[in-house]
Design a protein around this motif. Structure first.
Motif, PDB file in Angstrom:
ATOM      1  N   LEU A  89       0.832  -1.216   0.000  1.00  0.00           N
ATOM      2  CA  LEU A  89       0.000   0.000   0.000  1.00  0.00           C
ATOM      3  C   LEU A  89       0.859   1.257   0.000  1.00  0.00           C
ATOM      4  O   LEU A  89       0.524   2.246  -0.658  1.00  0.00           O
ATOM      5  CB  LEU A  89      -0.928  -0.007   1.219  1.00  0.00           C
ATOM      6  CG  LEU A  89      -2.104  -0.968   1.105  1.00  0.00           C
ATOM      7  CD1 LEU A  89      -2.768  -1.184   2.455  1.00  0.00           C
ATOM      8  CD2 LEU A  89      -3.135  -0.448   0.103  1.00  0.00           C
ATOM      9  N   PHE A 144       3.692   1.456  -1.371  1.00  0.00           N
ATOM     10  CA  PHE A 144       4.178   1.567  -2.742  1.00  0.00           C
ATOM     11  C   PHE A 144       3.103   2.128  -3.670  1.00  0.00           C
ATOM     12  O   PHE A 144       3.407   2.824  -4.641  1.00  0.00           O
ATOM     13  CB  PHE A 144       4.677   0.216  -3.265  1.00  0.00           C
ATOM     14  CG  PHE A 144       5.253   0.324  -4.644  1.00  0.00           C
ATOM     15  CD1 PHE A 144       6.473   0.951  -4.834  1.00  0.00           C
ATOM     16  CD2 PHE A 144       4.560  -0.145  -5.738  1.00  0.00           C
ATOM     17  CE1 PHE A 144       6.997   1.098  -6.116  1.00  0.00           C
ATOM     18  CE2 PHE A 144       5.088  -0.006  -7.019  1.00  0.00           C
ATOM     19  CZ  PHE A 144       6.306   0.618  -7.200  1.00  0.00           C
ATOM     20  N   LEU A 145       1.836   1.837  -3.373  1.00  0.00           N
ATOM     21  CA  LEU A 145       0.750   2.426  -4.172  1.00  0.00           C
ATOM     22  C   LEU A 145       0.829   3.948  -4.163  1.00  0.00           C
ATOM     23  O   LEU A 145       0.394   4.620  -5.104  1.00  0.00           O
ATOM     24  CB  LEU A 145      -0.605   1.959  -3.621  1.00  0.00           C
ATOM     25  CG  LEU A 145      -1.862   2.447  -4.341  1.00  0.00           C
ATOM     26  CD1 LEU A 145      -1.923   1.927  -5.771  1.00  0.00           C
ATOM     27  CD2 LEU A 145      -3.126   2.021  -3.593  1.00  0.00           C
ATOM     28  N   GLN A 170       3.334   5.674  -4.684  1.00  0.00           N
ATOM     29  CA  GLN A 170       4.136   6.114  -5.833  1.00  0.00           C
ATOM     30  C   GLN A 170       3.222   6.437  -7.013  1.00  0.00           C
ATOM     31  O   GLN A 170       3.435   7.405  -7.731  1.00  0.00           O
ATOM     32  CB  GLN A 170       5.155   5.043  -6.244  1.00  0.00           C
ATOM     33  CG  GLN A 170       6.248   4.805  -5.219  1.00  0.00           C
ATOM     34  CD  GLN A 170       7.172   5.999  -5.053  1.00  0.00           C
ATOM     35  OE1 GLN A 170       7.461   6.712  -6.007  1.00  0.00           O
ATOM     36  NE2 GLN A 170       7.607   6.249  -3.830  1.00  0.00           N
ATOM     37  N   THR A 171       2.221   5.603  -7.239  1.00  0.00           N
ATOM     38  CA  THR A 171       1.247   5.891  -8.289  1.00  0.00           C
ATOM     39  C   THR A 171       0.536   7.200  -7.968  1.00  0.00           C
ATOM     40  O   THR A 171       0.320   8.041  -8.855  1.00  0.00           O
ATOM     41  CB  THR A 171       0.202   4.747  -8.387  1.00  0.00           C
ATOM     42  OG1 THR A 171       0.862   3.494  -8.337  1.00  0.00           O
ATOM     43  CG2 THR A 171      -0.606   4.855  -9.654  1.00  0.00           C
ATOM     44  N   MET A 209       0.653  10.560 -10.362  1.00  0.00           N
ATOM     45  CA  MET A 209      -0.528  11.151 -10.983  1.00  0.00           C
ATOM     46  C   MET A 209      -0.750  12.580 -10.475  1.00  0.00           C
ATOM     47  O   MET A 209      -1.081  13.480 -11.229  1.00  0.00           O
ATOM     48  CB  MET A 209      -1.762  10.284 -10.689  1.00  0.00           C
ATOM     49  CG  MET A 209      -1.709   8.904 -11.325  1.00  0.00           C
ATOM     50  SD  MET A 209      -1.560   8.960 -13.139  1.00  0.00           S
ATOM     51  CE  MET A 209       0.066   8.223 -13.384  1.00  0.00           C
ATOM     52  N   LEU A 256       6.464  12.185 -14.763  1.00  0.00           N
ATOM     53  CA  LEU A 256       6.221  10.745 -14.693  1.00  0.00           C
ATOM     54  C   LEU A 256       7.551  10.000 -14.602  1.00  0.00           C
ATOM     55  O   LEU A 256       7.720   9.066 -13.812  1.00  0.00           O
ATOM     56  CB  LEU A 256       5.445  10.288 -15.928  1.00  0.00           C
ATOM     57  CG  LEU A 256       4.018  10.822 -16.054  1.00  0.00           C
ATOM     58  CD1 LEU A 256       3.472  10.530 -17.447  1.00  0.00           C
ATOM     59  CD2 LEU A 256       3.110  10.211 -14.996  1.00  0.00           C
ATOM     60  N   LEU A 309       8.858   7.674 -11.531  1.00  0.00           N
ATOM     61  CA  LEU A 309       9.097   6.265 -11.804  1.00  0.00           C
ATOM     62  C   LEU A 309      10.516   5.881 -11.419  1.00  0.00           C
ATOM     63  O   LEU A 309      10.763   4.839 -10.810  1.00  0.00           O
ATOM     64  CB  LEU A 309       8.866   6.012 -13.303  1.00  0.00           C
ATOM     65  CG  LEU A 309       8.781   4.580 -13.771  1.00  0.00           C
ATOM     66  CD1 LEU A 309       7.569   3.896 -13.179  1.00  0.00           C
ATOM     67  CD2 LEU A 309       8.693   4.545 -15.299  1.00  0.00           C
ATOM     68  N   CYS A 331      12.055   5.870  -7.376  1.00  0.00           N
ATOM     69  CA  CYS A 331      11.917   4.730  -6.469  1.00  0.00           C
ATOM     70  C   CYS A 331      12.819   3.579  -6.907  1.00  0.00           C
ATOM     71  O   CYS A 331      13.071   2.658  -6.130  1.00  0.00           O
ATOM     72  CB  CYS A 331      10.457   4.301  -6.300  1.00  0.00           C
ATOM     73  SG  CYS A 331       9.639   3.792  -7.784  1.00  0.00           S
ATOM     74  N   LEU A 357      -5.434   8.002  -4.399  1.00  0.00           N
ATOM     75  CA  LEU A 357      -4.522   6.862  -4.280  1.00  0.00           C
ATOM     76  C   LEU A 357      -3.510   7.093  -3.155  1.00  0.00           C
ATOM     77  O   LEU A 357      -3.158   6.163  -2.422  1.00  0.00           O
ATOM     78  CB  LEU A 357      -3.797   6.600  -5.606  1.00  0.00           C
ATOM     79  CG  LEU A 357      -4.669   6.048  -6.739  1.00  0.00           C
ATOM     80  CD1 LEU A 357      -3.836   5.868  -8.003  1.00  0.00           C
ATOM     81  CD2 LEU A 357      -5.332   4.725  -6.354  1.00  0.00           C
TER      82      LEU A 357
END
Lengths: 520, 520, 520
Positions: free
Chosen positions: C83, C85-86, C88-89, C93, C108, C112, C115, C276
């Motif tokens: 979670l 790590f989520l 990072q998304t 965004m 982006l 990316l 990490c 997120l």
């Protein structure tokens, strides 16, 4: 008159007392834990005491421990399955972003629907073929439609379905922007209802003839594909390659030997997809252990200890294997991304985000087979080399004029092959024992002999053949009946307009249309 | 002189020894596990031995088992709650994608803020009304603002809040593109602070008068809504319908009996939302069990065994119920999507992605009530029929000129009703016992009598009435004060421009503006 | 002849029998659980019985309990790490949506890749510096590259890496749209390889000189930063501020004292990112407990009970702390969002979604330090005040003409400072004991003295100094070598065009280009 034994009475009574005392002391002494009690550390030495426990309570305690184990594993595997399902969102966004906007709905539709057709096919046939209770080395043949499934002992349907859906989805990208919808639907039924299950059975079921868990494994070793570099990614990737070959390239992609790039319409969606895939992948690789609890090596709990060639005793420990898997999945992906960073700068002169995304995904595919059985540094190297494998495969595709819009062949097939092979080189005896694999044969790089590598090669060859004889005829047949590909006009207009009732971004079209109309 | 008893001495001493030996043997024999020990399988037969354990240690072992149970359930439910919260992202993307780009910020804003107002309302009032320790069949009235909450025994606030937020969010789509922001904020306070809690109390709290967990349930059966087809979706969907009716259709949507479709601006966002909703839904349905651990049926652990009408003994097992729930949630969704696939091709002639997305979501809503108590094949059928229910409801909405921009009425209200009813038909005795429900009355299709179905009907009627008397006056009042709807000019310009300071995609406007300017 | 002792025989024998009976009764009586057995409630009273258990089995049972504990904690922490790590998304965004479309790929890419570089740096150096087995109060110096890590006892690498990646990512927004890629890569290596680990060691490692877990903590209290308001957010936010200061504002942002807003290109991406991030944040804060199991306070299990100043005994309970953390994280975020709602209406006159998103994130940052040790109402207030802190910091940035495109300085630095300080005011003795913190010094508002607050201030000052002496020279050096910032031409064209091979949305450019061409 003398009574000859009366003298014994005064002795007998104290003797009995002494016997009682000695027995009590002996009993008390016996409660001193033996040397074996030290296994668990000083905390685990029970204190001497006088209490007893009734048999019912003891059985209940043991059963409650077993219940906790099952609940723990069900909770872990269920949540991992949900993370695997999150990968569907990742695939949908990645592939939708990778195509031109006129085909976005088409890709979204395929990604959405293939996990649905896949669920029904896997429920009716796939699960029974892969993991049914009765079966031989090649397939199982029971428990179709989840009949007679003892949920407590069978493989977890939900997790297995989510994994099978990933295999199926991989193909959608390779034949994107020109394959017909009906062909794709048929294909996705075949892969989740038959092809994937048979492959998964061979490698993952304990009855499977390629499986390292088979009681009598191939060459005494069996094949190790921990989370599915071959079972999921080679199956998906090679199916996609056959599709791309048979359906042919998109119109205008290769003209007179010159490849025109068709850039994806939305890099934000691509990165969104990549990061969601990576997030879900942690659940994918960790869940492949199928449990997280570690049973104690005692007849009450059924745990096992392996003795390595070094003499070291190693406990079978899913708990450690899961923790390890998360670390190697991290390093496999990052090794590949950094390798891709350098490759991008050297080869393309810029930091091409889509290229790096594919390298990263290639690293994840590469480490999937060996996530549980490779050391962290090896995971980093296997991932880094995976980026090279992706790049090479991708270049070869362009060279041979095979058109894969999302470059999934390089990611899934190329890196899937590499990942499966890499296990034969870098899998360690100790980590194999921890993860519960046959550890008599391990990686060539650590002196484990060539049998494991040979099994990996045999496995790849067999899986490749199985995919080819199933999928190639299917696509050829569809082409022969003229239902594999949309017409040139439809391709030009976009599949969304033809099959899905309009554009994915209906408002975006207006300014452009207006301009054309107003200027004409 | 004779001593008459001395002859007894030599006999007495050996007798005592024999008594001691017999007692020891008896004690040893008693450690042989009785037949009942076989319950747990051969692994669970404790060996005969001489050890005792002190009472402290035994109590500590039993307490540690209970601690593990609590930690296991807290971990499971916490993670499920996080997945439920992920559905907020799904709702936000789904509804934002379903409207025209001039109202995107408005939808994003509503989705973001309603789970915030909802959290405070649920914290201050809702949780106490729904699950407070003191209360009657209609509501609880204690533990407001989490006062005197014993975290170890109370319902989990976090999970319950996440679920309540889902109910609240459903409405935002139905009144999108024309309802004023302030009206929505007021509404979302009422639903999470009062309406949803009272409904949840009636059906989910053990004190609730509709609850199947009530010690004296309605008609001896009580209503079963496992994860909330009625509590979450009928409440949200019917509230939305009242909103849509009272606020009226968007300008231009229905002109002279002709419905003009206003397509959503971004199908990629719609599919992103759908897939994230589905992902979170697994946590939603599985978490509704509120635990994952299975207690052993022994007085030490408090587990229970139910004897079915067939004579079969069935263990109350949240572990199995959770696993089962994940499977039926999968099949309910996929049954609906495939049903939608066919409906789309037959009715619309194309594969309409947005339509199929709504069918799929309708399937998820349909299976929510019976996720734990229906067989897999029934889940597939209930989902498949749910797609028809959605389609019918959606068509009826258009026919009666009720404008619901995201078609949530069909998804949540139509399928919520169907899902709740379907439990009365397809819920099985065995699965009800596993999931801990009263199993004396079960599905009509399996000969379980009509009482469960009757309770479902009563429940729906009552919930429908509760929503109507709460929400309809609220919206009517807001309309009477003229604060329910934006003005026609504002609607034309877009709510983003008026209420949120500009467009969601500020750059997209430029080419269009420029063209108009340059061409004029 | 008389035998003087024979009279004793008849007495002795019954005496022995009595001794045996008394001993048996005593033994039986001893199986009656003592008063202490009531701790766990009536369920936990073992029944009197005659069974014994062998030492091996008892040791195995205790070991299995320990194995379950480890599996439970590994499962929980692994899933929390996923979670995290989520997030990072979420960051990707959020920041991509917050910039102009010409720089989307650049953001982006940074999100990316940081990490990835971070994972390698943290693997090689960071983990060993932060949590290596050997070390002093300032840093550890062993277990680099995960060598000699005993997975069973060491900190969880995966979770810790995911947390460190969050700290690193925060900076990318602050220097967006004008900083050069190479500078960013170098920076992200320094922060995850050195700066973050050293700070984390000081506060989170039991050897750390600032840590409340230190056996001899600073001022007898030590600093409490439960999940990292200072360690993650002040480190990331202050690094970003130094970057923004040294790289200078974007061209045209501040002209003659007038600030021109550069609105982000896509609010849907911003809200997607925010939701997120929030979803992942639950895992971030809950996982900071590092375990979820509660050990029984018995020498067999090592649990502890703290006696508060009120005389109340409080059990160290990670299970309760985790549940509590989820509640306070919810209320901290929603308090801030609602506070932001009002601020937006009052100050900006509209409901500015991006502003409210930042307030909400500020609330999450604010509650991160005290998530486990503040009452729910305090969490709500700390979050609500956090929105004011964000607003003030953000306004100050504009006033002093420091350009932070995503306003991360306000969110992470401002609220990170406030959150860390708030612990000194609102942390309660009871919750500190539950979460395992030193509870002799607690929040000023509850009469806990000023030592905790003083430690928080010292901690902030030291961390601020550490960040400054590490990061400011780095950015100054990069600027001196002319590699910190892209050229003015490149900035005008967009970094995507220069460094990433083209636009993130290549099709969007066409209408515009065509218009210009056609009209010229």
């Amino acid at each position: 008159m003398r009574m000859p034994w009366t003298w014994a009475a005064p002795l007998a009574s104290p003797l009995v007392v002494i016997v009682v005392i000695v027995m009590s002391v002996a009993a008390a002494a016996a409660t001193m834990p033996p040397a074996a009690a030290a296994v668990g550390g000083s905390l685990l030495v029970p204190r001497v005491g006088m209490e007893t426990i009734d048999a019912d309570a003891l059985v209940a305690i043991l059963q409650q421990l077993r219940n906790h184990e099952q609940a723990l594993d069900a909770s872990f595997l269920g949540l991992c399955g949900i993370l695997v399902f999150l990968m569907q969102t990742g695939f949908a966004m990645l592939t939708a972003g990778s195509v031109r906007s006129k085909n976005v709905q088409s890709l979204l539709f395929k990604n959405l629907i293939d996990c649905c057709t896949g669920a029904v096919a896997f429920y009716l046939f796939g699960f029974g073929l892969a993991y049914g209770a009765s079966g031989n080395g090649f397939l199982s043949y029971s428990q179709f439609a989840l009949s007679n499934v003892d949920v407590a002992t069978s493989r977890d349907f939900f997790f297995q379905w989510a994994v099978s859906a990933a295999a199926s989805t991989i193909v959608s990208g390779a034949i994107a922007e020109r394959a017909a919808v009906h062909a794709y639907l048929l294909y996705s039924l075949v892969i989740t209802g038959f092809l994937y299950p048979v492959v998964a059975h061979a490698v993952w079921d304990t009855k499977g003839w390629l499986s390292a868990h088979n009681v009598s494994p191939l060459l005494g070793s069996g094949m190790i594909d921990f989370a599915g570099s071959s079972i999921v990614h080679v199956v998906g990737g090679l199916s996609g390659l056959w599709g791309a070959l048979i359906v042919g390239p998109r119109t205008g992609r290769f003209v007179n030997g010159v490849a025109t790039p068709f850039p994806g319409h939305n890099v934000a969606l691509i990165v969104l997809g990549c990061l969601l895939l990576w997030t879900g992948w942690f659940g994918f690789n960790a869940g492949a252990m199928l449990r997280v609890s570690t049973p104690v090596p005692h007849e009450l709990f059924g745990g096992t200890v392996a003795v390595l060639s070094t003499g070291e005793s190693v406990l079978f420990s899913p708990t450690l294997a899961v923790k390890h898997t998360l670390v190697s999945t991290t390093l496999g992906a990052t090794g590949a991304a950094l390798s891709g960073l350098v490759l991008s700068k050297v080869m393309i002169k810029v930091f091409d985000v889509c290229f790096i995304v594919n390298c990263l995904l290639g690293g994840l595919v590469s480490i999937t087979a060996g996530a549980a059985t490779m050391e962290p540094y090896a995971a980093l190297l296997v991932g880094a080399f995976g980026a090279l494998v992706y790049t090479g495969t991708s270049r070869a595709m362009t060279y041979f004029e095979v058109d894969d819009p999302v470059d999934g062949t390089g990611v899934h097939l190329g890196c899937g092959l590499w990942g499966t092979l890499s296990v034969g080189f870098f899998s360690t005896e100790r980590l194999q024992a921890i993860a519960g694999f046959n550890h008599t044969h391990y990686g060539l790089a650590y002196g484990g002999g060539g049998r494991l590598l040979l099994c990996q090669v045999i496995g790849i060859a067999v899986i490749g053949a199985m995919v080819t004889v199933t999928i190639a005829p299917l696509f050829l047949l569809l082409r022969a009946f003229g239902i594999l590909r949309v017409t040139a006009d439809q391709e030009e207009a976009g599949i969304d307009e033809i099959c899905h009732g309009g554009a994915a971004y209906p408002e975006d079209v207006r300014p452009w249309d207006t301009i054309v109309r107003e200027n004409s």
